[in-house]
Design an enzyme around this catalytic site. Structure first.
Site, PDB file in Angstrom:
ATOM      1  N   GLU A   1       0.862  -1.184   0.000  1.00  0.00           N
ATOM      2  CA  GLU A   1       0.000   0.000   0.000  1.00  0.00           C
ATOM      3  C   GLU A   1       0.893   1.227   0.000  1.00  0.00           C
ATOM      4  OE1 GLU A   1      -3.479  -0.209   2.533  1.00  0.00           O
ATOM      5  OE2 GLU A   1      -3.419   1.954   2.866  1.00  0.00           O
ATOM      6  N   ARG A   2       0.587   2.126  -0.930  1.00  0.00           N
ATOM      7  CA  ARG A   2       1.414   3.337  -1.102  1.00  0.00           C
ATOM      8  C   ARG A   2       2.885   2.983  -1.347  1.00  0.00           C
ATOM      9  NH1 ARG A   2      -2.990   5.945  -2.340  1.00  0.00           N
ATOM     10  NH2 ARG A   2      -4.453   6.086  -0.614  1.00  0.00           N
TER      11      ARG A   2
ATOM     12  N   ASN B   1      -3.152  -1.422   7.705  1.00  0.00           N
ATOM     13  CA  ASN B   1      -4.488  -1.916   7.391  1.00  0.00           C
ATOM     14  C   ASN B   1      -4.382  -3.435   7.275  1.00  0.00           C
ATOM     15  OD1 ASN B   1      -5.818   0.670   7.160  1.00  0.00           O
ATOM     16  ND2 ASN B   1      -4.732   0.933   5.211  1.00  0.00           N
TER      17      ASN B   1
ATOM     18  N   GLU C   1     -10.477   4.873   9.253  1.00  0.00           N
ATOM     19  CA  GLU C   1     -10.643   4.528   7.844  1.00  0.00           C
ATOM     20  C   GLU C   1     -11.198   3.113   7.662  1.00  0.00           C
ATOM     21  OE1 GLU C   1      -6.735   5.418   6.243  1.00  0.00           O
ATOM     22  OE2 GLU C   1      -7.268   7.522   5.986  1.00  0.00           O
TER      23      GLU C   1
ATOM     24  N   ARG D   1      -1.791   3.624  16.869  1.00  0.00           N
ATOM     25  CA  ARG D   1      -1.770   4.804  15.989  1.00  0.00           C
ATOM     26  C   ARG D   1      -2.859   5.807  16.357  1.00  0.00           C
ATOM     27  NH1 ARG D   1      -1.835   3.951   9.956  1.00  0.00           N
ATOM     28  NH2 ARG D   1      -0.491   5.769   9.761  1.00  0.00           N
TER      29      ARG D   1
ATOM     30  N   ARG E   1     -11.126  17.837  10.434  1.00  0.00           N
ATOM     31  CA  ARG E   1     -10.303  16.632  10.558  1.00  0.00           C
ATOM     32  C   ARG E   1      -9.010  16.894  11.322  1.00  0.00           C
ATOM     33  NH1 ARG E   1      -8.274  12.912   5.461  1.00  0.00           N
ATOM     34  NH2 ARG E   1      -6.314  12.208   6.357  1.00  0.00           N
TER      35      ARG E   1
ATOM     36  N   LYS F   1       1.253  11.006  13.823  1.00  0.00           N
ATOM     37  CA  LYS F   1       1.818  11.564  12.585  1.00  0.00           C
ATOM     38  C   LYS F   1       2.425  12.941  12.851  1.00  0.00           C
ATOM     39  CE  LYS F   1      -1.078   9.104   9.369  1.00  0.00           C
ATOM     40  NZ  LYS F   1      -1.348   8.887   7.966  1.00  0.00           N
TER      41      LYS F   1
ATOM     42  N   ASP G   1      -2.237  14.405   6.922  1.00  0.00           N
ATOM     43  CA  ASP G   1      -1.723  13.139   6.407  1.00  0.00           C
ATOM     44  C   ASP G   1      -0.555  13.345   5.455  1.00  0.00           C
ATOM     45  OD1 ASP G   1      -1.486  10.439   5.947  1.00  0.00           O
ATOM     46  OD2 ASP G   1      -3.137  10.329   4.521  1.00  0.00           O
TER      47      ASP G   1
ATOM     48  N   GLU H   1       4.128   9.159  -0.744  1.00  0.00           N
ATOM     49  CA  GLU H   1       2.719   9.109  -1.127  1.00  0.00           C
ATOM     50  C   GLU H   1       2.234  10.440  -1.705  1.00  0.00           C
ATOM     51  OE1 GLU H   1       0.107   7.892   2.025  1.00  0.00           O
ATOM     52  OE2 GLU H   1      -1.703   8.251   0.848  1.00  0.00           O
TER      53      GLU H   1
ATOM     54  N   GLU I   1       7.287  21.520  -3.222  1.00  0.00           N
ATOM     55  CA  GLU I   1       6.272  22.350  -2.574  1.00  0.00           C
ATOM     56  C   GLU I   1       5.846  23.492  -3.508  1.00  0.00           C
ATOM     57  OE1 GLU I   1       7.499  24.679   0.836  1.00  0.00           O
ATOM     58  OE2 GLU I   1       5.499  24.481   1.740  1.00  0.00           O
TER      59      GLU I   1
END
Lengths: 699, 699
Positions: B158-159, B232, B315, B348, B365, B389, B394, B422, B531
């Site tokens: 994933e990612r 996940n 999620e 997490r 969020r 994080k 994210d 990501e 950026e």
């Protein structure tokens, strides 16, 4: 498991209303003067109807001689050369015999005519039509009336919203498939073999029965051709003209009994994909030979195959451009190969650059098909049919007609519609498309300076179907009406939307006046409603990329697919005029050219397709563009609320399963319409900064 | 096939430069006073280096007694309780023995210290460090330095942007797996068994070798923990604590030899998923018993397992909220189960509502993790570590620090970074993240009213790794520098970005001054460049939904994920102030709270994260917001052009394979940066209607 007895499965062919018909006694006696597989199907349909008359406990009398008629009413089926009829047409006449028996006869020039006549007769019986007043002569307006399946052998359906493939699902299980193949004796299948497959207790029989039920549905609305596999022919499907031909054979045998010819989508690069050649160049002598041999083989297995369909040089598909050849070169080579067997070659005109740069405002996808094909007029062989989408883009909720339809007089043309609701709510939203199709068919093209409309310009009609293996066939039960309506229109585009709706409701849900009224109101307003809460004034494309469901205003704006809205804080729309735009308007015949090209005359509903205008531009309706956007989006959402109220009034009045399933979909539509309303309004409110005159909530 | 001899595979551990080192003679003699599997790995590394000194054809002398030293220079490895050292630290000292032999010794309190000392020594040898001037004492700043893999058993990542899983790829072939399992004797694997698996001629051996090579890489930069599977945890991976535990055993044995502890991501609902219970309620006595038994089993197979990691109520993952429990209830129950075996429980904090309504501007969020966890401070057991994080959203290219880092004094905290790119170009773009991570680590939190920065607030550090089975490990060769840099920073955040870059280039591409200069310039400017051409002023999220690559300004604007820009034709930004916004700024300690809350003091680079402002708002830079958007997007694209020029100057100066592969990626970045520039500029030009002062082309 699918319940084949359910009302939703039975669709418009339940013959439930027959028991209330004043003609029901006629069904007791059937006089059949000719015999064939197809006529057998017609007679079987009369048997089906007879079985629904619960109070009749006798045995239906089917005979070949008038002397054997038992009662005083009967139905007669016979083939006779009849000058009033063309192929597939039928005549229905009421008469009295010498011995005072009342007879309703169906006469036709051919088997299909008898079959269509029987379906029509039952439809009319269920509506208590007055046969005595005048005879019915009904000829199809077009002799090519085709359904396109975008089904893959693995059972998936591209842009399918009603489950897996009804055609290929049974092929997924190899064991089952080989059982069937044994039963029908491999590719040398006989009808005896097929009957065996049906009668034996194979699990698969029910799958084949489903194909049979589907063929019957198609036949009942006059469809006479089916392209069984996806226009995007992937590797596995390339083998349908090779070692997977047995699958085609099975389907074609079943379809054939219902007068439906089977066609195949083929891969232009087959000579390479199947490993025989290094090239697919249509002018290469080995390629020409290869296809001749291939056609010979395919037709030896399936002599009644309708022909091939090709999507070439489009969205990544191979085609003649690879070899520096044009589309006439490509199509003619294939057409020659199948010509000896009576096959036709259907060639799609959906050719455009799908890797274009959004920065370049001079490229216009809308122009692509015309630019590619128009110069080739007169170069295509007689058995080539170009399949042209109704509009220049891709089945948006509204588009102008494709300019190709007004030109290419020396070329056979089919028009392609989309029954599957790719861009119109994906069978989660109710969107009855018949009014839109009628609009298209009746649009004047002014080809050769006369007022001939689209319907007059085409040699046949094709549509991507909305059917899958869901119990109700079409995902949304009300979407059955689109399939029904497509068939009816393909047969005769003069039938009104209202009549189609009335027929479909009566046959499917029965005669209850409240049901007739409410369902009719929902269906008749649904396309306009969908248009209202989605993208405005002909601009299209504000859908989520890829899957095409739900709003995403900028979803395609910066993509390579050539589909834009070009909104900024002052205005919106694509300039396709001759003077300052892409010049697309110039592809129409006068006066359409001027009508669209001119800001003053361009119809509101297509305004943003042809012009970039200010948000304050006043529409013919008297509203500004921005106020129109706000108003239609609020109105569209309110209309969906109305649909739900109207449907909820039918609780207890319609089949419970149908009621609940449809209500569930309507609620999904409600949520989605709210998303559309709010996202579109918010986007344009943010962009324009202009307040809604009615002061409604915009987020 | 991966070429394990290639320079890109060899990465910073090729030891190519050792032959130019003035210390190379030391490597001929190694005195090893202690023995263990880990020290064996350290000695092997010295053997590897010795093999690279091509002009030395003698045999390396490895001995246990100083008397056996042959030459006059040697390396000494020994363990000794040393008050200057903490666990895993090492001391490197130059000295002369009584008989005038020169000795460079590595002393440590434990095996890992020796191993890290050897890697440091070789690094310093290759840079000709002056050991005589002063001794080196190097202790890690944090004792938890973890890598997170988001790898699935089927080999997908994933990612992941560097091929398939380096860990699980070998498990995909069941035959191969069972061969290995036989070879190592099932779950009761011994090191003998593992050696057999390596030495035998199994295809799989090379896969296991790859895991070994990877463990060596991690170890060389001081990483001491690895979470081997995706946070996940899907169905199959739930069985890693059940009948698939053998896979974990194999990996942990290999990792263990390099001082890297293995951890497992677990499924909170395991008692249900594995079919044993109907509930996963953390306060249910059966659930508590179930996990105790499960922990006993897992630790019986893998006694050195580091512990478990859990993503709960996030999620779509299951968690304690399902049972009306809080996250302390959930974490403590699991922590208790593994506590007897010394395991830690990593929990997490990425908990937020991912089904929120974009219409509701009061939900934020960014506030979610703080709101969920802050009230629980003091309630977590000692072996629970919250993994937070770096920012509240994210892994955007820039975010403010997570407010949780400035609070929860009574709770163990790990900070989570993302090495895998990501949101920062997915290893198609060069984006060296070390300057950004240093920025984060040095940000003051003002917790307890003192000027303590993030680095001082955390007990350890974790990061999602960017590694796959591509030959160069990281997809983009230059992305190796991110992994290298992460390890170096995790060990000691005081090392400068410039030093990390210099080390990495020297070790990987050699000492060539032009290479040093150009690669360093590319890397050091890459994050700021990324950026510039992507989303401006801290707003983030203008990426394509789902895959997160490439621009889509409105991609997340109307989605349920809680990520917005709120642009209209007047301005842009999210109001997170206390007065008129969501109040998020209030989660920081003073003076950060006022700094961010106040439009006048909020730093430009985070302005739009905290404030909604007009396009004409004047930044501290003196530019308007809109002009800043235009300028940075043009500048960012130009910088990518510069990267290409600088790289092209290196043709012939660096390994050909690396040169070409990197150039190819830079060209992909060029195209993508152009898309970013043009789509962002066009979007905001259309929205604002404000012209670029420099009159550059906006489409």
């Amino acid at each position: 498991m699918v319940n084949k007895k359910s009302n939703m499965y039975q669709n418009w062919l339940s013959h439930r209303e027959i028991k209330k018909s004043c003609y029901k006694e006629y069904i007791n006696n059937i006089l059949v003067l000719n015999h064939s597989e197809i006529i057998d199907s017609a007679v079987n349909e009369l048997k089906n109807a007879f079985d629904k008359i619960e109070d009749v406990k006798e045995i239906q009398n089917i005979c070949e001689d008038e002397k054997e008629i038992i009662g005083d009413k009967f139905i007669k089926l016979y083939i006779e050369q009849n000058d009033k009829l063309i192929n597939e047409g039928y005549e229905i006449t009421y008469s009295k015999t010498d011995d005072k028996k009342e007879c309703i006869s169906i006469c036709a020039n051919d088997d299909n005519g008898i079959l269509y006549g029987v379906f029509a007769l039952l439809r009319l019986f269920e509506q208590n039509y007055d046969f005595k007043s005048k005879e019915i002569i009904d000829n199809p307006k077009k002799n090519i009336r085709i359904i396109n399946h975008w089904d893959n052998i693995d059972g998936t359906v591209e842009r399918g919203f009603a489950g897996s493939s009804v055609l290929f699902e049974s092929c997924r299980n190899k064991d089952i498939m080989s059982e069937v193949m044994n039963a029908i004796g491999g590719i040398a299948a006989t009808n005896e073999g097929l009957r065996k497959a049906f009668n034996d207790e194979y699990t698969v029989a029910s799958d084949l029965e489903r194909i049979n039920d589907y063929a019957r549905m198609l036949s009942s609305i006059g469809i006479n051709g089916i392209i069984i596999n996806n226009t995007n022919v992937h590797k596995e499907e390339t083998y349908l003209i090779d070692d997977k031909i047995s699958i085609v054979k099975i389907i074609s045998e079943i379809m054939g009994r219902w007068g439906v010819k089977t066609y195949l989508s083929i891969n232009f690069a087959s000579p390479i994909t199947l490993g025989d050649l290094q090239t697919a160049d249509p002018l290469d002598s080995d390629v020409i030979k290869w296809w001749k041999k291939k056609a010979e083989y395919v037709y030896s297995v399936i002599p009644n195959l309708g022909g091939f369909m090709v999507k070439a040089d489009s969205e990544g598909r191979p085609g003649p451009f690879t070899y520096g050849r044009n589309h006439a070169d490509g199509a003619n080579m294939l057409a020659s190969a199948i010509s000896p067997y009576g096959g036709i070659l259907i060639w799609r005109c959906f050719v455009y650059n799908c890797r274009q740069d959004w920065r370049d405002h001079t490229i216009d996808r809308a122009k692509a098909a015309f630019d590619c094909f128009e110069p080739l007029d007169g170069q295509f062989l007689d058995n080539v049919f170009l399949q042209i989408k109704n509009g220049p883009m891709d089945f948006q909720v509204r588009e102008p007609i494709a300019p190709l339809l007004g030109t290419m007089d020396k070329t056979n043309k089919l028009m392609e519609l989309q029954i599957t609701q790719e861009y119109t709510g994906q069978q989660k939203h109710v969107c009855f498309l018949v009014p839109w199709w009628k609009d298209i068919l009746s649009t004047p093209t002014y080809a050769n300076n006369i007022d001939n409309n689209v319907e007059q310009r085409i040699n046949g009609i094709a549509a991507i179907v909305n059917v899958g293996n869901d119990e109700n066939w079409t995902g949304h039960f009300l979407a059955q009406a689109n399939l029904y309506g497509y068939g009816r229109l393909a047969w005769d585009s003069n039938i009104s939307s209202e009549q189609i709706v009335a027929e479909w409701i009566k046959l499917t849900l029965g005669n209850n006046p409240l049901v007739m009224k409410n369902v009719s109101e929902i269906l008749m307003n649904s396309w306009e409603t969908y248009e209202k809460y989605t993208s405005p004034l002909g601009i299209g494309w504000m859908v989520s990329p890829g899957h095409h469901y739900g709003p995403d205003v900028d979803g395609y704006e910066f993509s390579p697919w050539g589909t834009y809205h070009r909104s900024d804080n002052k205005g919106i729309g694509i300039d396709r005029t001759l003077e300052s735009g892409t010049g697309y308007a110039g592809e129409y015949n006068e006066p359409l050219k001027s009508l669209y090209n001119n800001l003053e005359t361009c119809p509101d509903e297509l305004l943003l397709f042809f012009h970039h205008v200010s948000y304050n531009h006043i529409l013919k309706s008297g509203k500004t563009v921005i106020q129109h956007i706000y108003d239609t989006h609020f109105e569209g959402f309110e209309a969906v609320k109305e649909f739900i109220s109207k449907w909820e009034e039918l609780e207890g009045e319609v089949d419970k399963g149908i009621y609940e399933q449809t209500l569930e979909r309507l609620k999904i539509q409600f949520d989605s319409a709210r998303d559309w309303r709010d996202q579109i309004n918010t986007y344009f409110y943010r962009m324009s900064g202009i307040e809604d005159k009615k002061g409604r909530r915009i987020y």
